[in-house]
Design a protein around this motif. Structure first.
Motif, PDB file in Angstrom:
ATOM      1  N   LYS A 132      -0.403  13.625 -99.950  1.00  0.00           N
ATOM      2  CA  LYS A 132       0.385  14.744-100.470  1.00  0.00           C
ATOM      3  C   LYS A 132       1.604  14.263-101.256  1.00  0.00           C
ATOM      4  O   LYS A 132       2.169  15.017-102.019  1.00  0.00           O
ATOM      5  N   HIS A 178       0.417  19.236-106.745  1.00  0.00           N
ATOM      6  CA  HIS A 178       1.019  20.193-105.820  1.00  0.00           C
ATOM      7  C   HIS A 178       1.081  21.575-106.453  1.00  0.00           C
ATOM      8  O   HIS A 178       1.249  21.715-107.658  1.00  0.00           O
ATOM      9  N   CYS A 224       4.203  28.891 -99.493  1.00  0.00           N
ATOM     10  CA  CYS A 224       3.229  27.962 -98.900  1.00  0.00           C
ATOM     11  C   CYS A 224       2.885  26.871 -99.907  1.00  0.00           C
ATOM     12  O   CYS A 224       2.897  27.102-101.108  1.00  0.00           O
ATOM     13  N   ASP A 225       2.586  25.677 -99.389  1.00  0.00           N
ATOM     14  CA  ASP A 225       2.290  24.524-100.241  1.00  0.00           C
ATOM     15  C   ASP A 225       0.821  24.157-100.186  1.00  0.00           C
ATOM     16  O   ASP A 225       0.178  24.291 -99.140  1.00  0.00           O
ATOM     17  N   HIS A 231      -4.822  19.833 -98.848  1.00  0.00           N
ATOM     18  CA  HIS A 231      -3.896  19.756 -97.712  1.00  0.00           C
ATOM     19  C   HIS A 231      -2.915  20.914 -97.924  1.00  0.00           C
ATOM     20  O   HIS A 231      -2.301  21.012 -98.981  1.00  0.00           O
ATOM     21  N   GLU A 232      -2.801  21.793 -96.941  1.00  0.00           N
ATOM     22  CA  GLU A 232      -1.923  22.952 -97.091  1.00  0.00           C
ATOM     23  C   GLU A 232      -0.888  23.004 -95.981  1.00  0.00           C
ATOM     24  O   GLU A 232      -1.112  22.504 -94.879  1.00  0.00           O
ATOM     25  N   ARG A 233       0.247  23.626 -96.315  1.00  0.00           N
ATOM     26  CA  ARG A 233       1.308  23.871 -95.331  1.00  0.00           C
ATOM     27  C   ARG A 233       1.685  25.337 -95.401  1.00  0.00           C
ATOM     28  O   ARG A 233       1.929  25.877 -96.475  1.00  0.00           O
ATOM     29  N   SER A 245      -1.503  19.712 -87.895  1.00  0.00           N
ATOM     30  CA  SER A 245      -0.337  19.874 -87.017  1.00  0.00           C
ATOM     31  C   SER A 245      -0.014  21.353 -86.888  1.00  0.00           C
ATOM     32  O   SER A 245      -0.237  22.134 -87.806  1.00  0.00           O
ATOM     33  N   ASP A 271       5.741  25.371 -88.505  1.00  0.00           N
ATOM     34  CA  ASP A 271       4.855  25.209 -89.657  1.00  0.00           C
ATOM     35  C   ASP A 271       3.491  24.750 -89.173  1.00  0.00           C
ATOM     36  O   ASP A 271       3.382  24.092 -88.132  1.00  0.00           O
ATOM     37  N   GLU A 296       0.072  22.643 -90.718  1.00  0.00           N
ATOM     38  CA  GLU A 296      -0.516  21.890 -91.814  1.00  0.00           C
ATOM     39  C   GLU A 296      -1.994  21.730 -91.515  1.00  0.00           C
ATOM     40  O   GLU A 296      -2.380  21.478 -90.370  1.00  0.00           O
TER      41      GLU A 296
END
Length: 116
Positions: free
Chosen positions: A5, A10, A17-18, A32-34, A57, A94, A96
């Motif tokens: 990441k 990105h 949200c990422d 990959h998201e957050r 996580s 959060d 992930e």
């Protein structure tokens, strides 16, 4: 080339949200998201794309065709094409996660929320 990441393409979705494109091909997408606490995506389905959500996580809730599933760290759920679903973070931390889509889900999404 090694991807993470830190060096992946990105983007921001729903304003907070990422997402990081780890693999971005027509036949395969790995993101990959957050999601911060209290966020969710719009309920939707994909006509062609099969997806697999895997939590790295935190703890996520994934509604799949009306059933709510709590996904904890190092657990995952597959969502078949045509199946309505919605990822949510109802926890206090959060979350992930990795979402694998085959083929790529962008452009294949049908929103079930009139606001989107």
């Amino acid at each position: 080339m090694m991807i993470s990441k830190e060096n992946a393409e990105h983007y921001i979705w729903r304003g907070i949200c990422d997402g990081w494109h780890l693999v971005k091909q027509d036949d395969l997408s790995i993101i990959h998201e957050r999601m911060p606490r209290g966020t969710s995506e719009v309920r939707h389905f994909h006509n062609k794309s099969r997806q697999f959500f895997f939590v790295l996580s935190g703890m996520a809730t994934l509604e799949v065709d009306g059933d709510q599933h709590v996904i904890r760290e190092f657990q995952g759920i597959e969502v078949a094409p045509g199946t309505p679903h919605q990822m949510m973070n109802t926890s206090q931390e959060d979350v992930e996660f990795i979402v694998v889509s085959q083929p790529m889900s962008h452009g294949d999404r049908v929103s079930l929320d009139e606001k989107e």
